[in-house]
Design an enzyme around this catalytic site. Structure first.
Site, short mmCIF file in Angstrom:
data_model
loop_
_atom_site.label_atom_id
_atom_site.label_comp_id
_atom_site.label_asym_id
_atom_site.label_seq_id
_atom_site.Cartn_x
_atom_site.Cartn_y
_atom_site.Cartn_z
N LYS A 295 31.71 37.30 20.62
CA LYS A 295 30.39 37.03 21.22
C LYS A 295 30.16 37.62 22.69
O LYS A 295 29.13 38.02 23.17
CB LYS A 295 30.37 35.41 21.40
N ARG B 123 31.63 24.50 25.97
CA ARG B 123 33.08 24.31 25.31
C ARG B 123 32.96 22.68 24.74
O ARG B 123 33.79 22.46 24.01
CB ARG B 123 33.96 24.46 26.25
N ARG C 288 43.78 43.23 20.39
CA ARG C 288 42.77 43.83 21.25
C ARG C 288 43.21 44.11 22.63
O ARG C 288 44.31 43.82 22.84
CB ARG C 288 41.43 42.98 21.16
N ARG D 163 45.89 42.36 27.36
CA ARG D 163 45.65 41.19 28.42
C ARG D 163 46.96 40.40 28.65
O ARG D 163 47.48 40.23 27.44
CB ARG D 163 44.54 40.54 28.41
N ARG E 202 44.91 28.92 22.39
CA ARG E 202 43.43 29.16 22.75
C ARG E 202 42.83 28.64 21.33
O ARG E 202 41.51 28.24 21.52
CB ARG E 202 42.93 30.59 23.03
#
Ligand SMILES: [Zn+2]
Length: 219
Positions: A15, A93, A133, A165, A176
């Protein structure tokens, strides 16, 4: 085209990437609550009361939803006032937050200007993508999982070296997905579905196909 575009999706659904593409293509204003908080933090002339709340939030003593609404709503209104459409991704959220934003848009008489697009992805694909990623530490560009990811390439936007990351490790990613995965976002999607504002695209497709489907919904 609608004035308020809300992108929904589990982590790794792309997104953020889609939001960037839409900003480039249509000149939408991308509303990032994280950026707004960082800007307040860096602004020596920022509102004193807001800065105190932010400090408390950073210390973990407070979740200042009202501060986030205040900053986000001001930024949204500022952009709408100059004729820009706004795009939100990841700002909503919980159902409670969805309702607050909805109330705000209705108060501006823009209740009919909302489109919510879910980029649908399974939790399994979410996990696989997040563990593979890479991101750009300089400009925030995200290189999603793909074959190219195996190559050592630099950021296509600014040339910086891409990194994995720190919070893209299996435990953090599992957490998550528990907090922001399909089970977690379903009640929010239901809320928008009931309002007739929700549209869904298949996020398992590659980025350009997803982009094409999103644009089709907007035009
Ligand atoms: Zn970069």
């Amino acid at each position: 085209m609608k004035k308020i575009i809300i992108l929904m999706g589990v982590p790794g659904s792309g997104k953020g990437t889609q939001a960037r593409k839409l900003v480039q293509k249509f000149g939408f204003a991308h509303i990032s609550t994280g950026d707004l908080l960082r800007a307040l933090d860096a602004d020596p002339n920022g509102d004193k009361e807001d800065k105190t709340k932010l400090a408390e939030m950073k210390a973990g003593r407070l979740v200042a939803d009202d501060l986030i609404y205040k900053l986000a709503f001001a930024e949204i209104k500022k952009n709408l006032d100059i004729g820009k459409s706004v795009i939100l991704d990841g700002a909503i959220r919980t159902v409670e937050q969805a309702k607050k934003y909805e109330e705000f848009f209705v108060s501006l008489n823009l209740g009919h200007e909302i489109i919510v697009i879910e980029i649908k992805l399974s939790d399994e694909t979410s996990y696989n993508r997040l563990t593979k990623r890479k991101v750009c530490p300089a400009c925030g560009f995200i290189l999603p999982f793909s074959k190219e990811n195996d190559l050592k390439i630099d950021c296509p936007e600014c040339g910086e070296k891409l990194i994995v990351r720190k919070d893209d490790n299996p435990e953090t990613i599992e957490k998550r997905i528990r907090e922001q995965g399909n089970i977690a976002i379903e009640p929010i999607l239901d809320y928008y579905r009931e309002k007739g504002e929700l549209f869904t695209v298949d996020g398992e497709e590659d980025i350009d196909n997803v982009d094409e489907e999103v644009v089709k919904l907007l035009l």
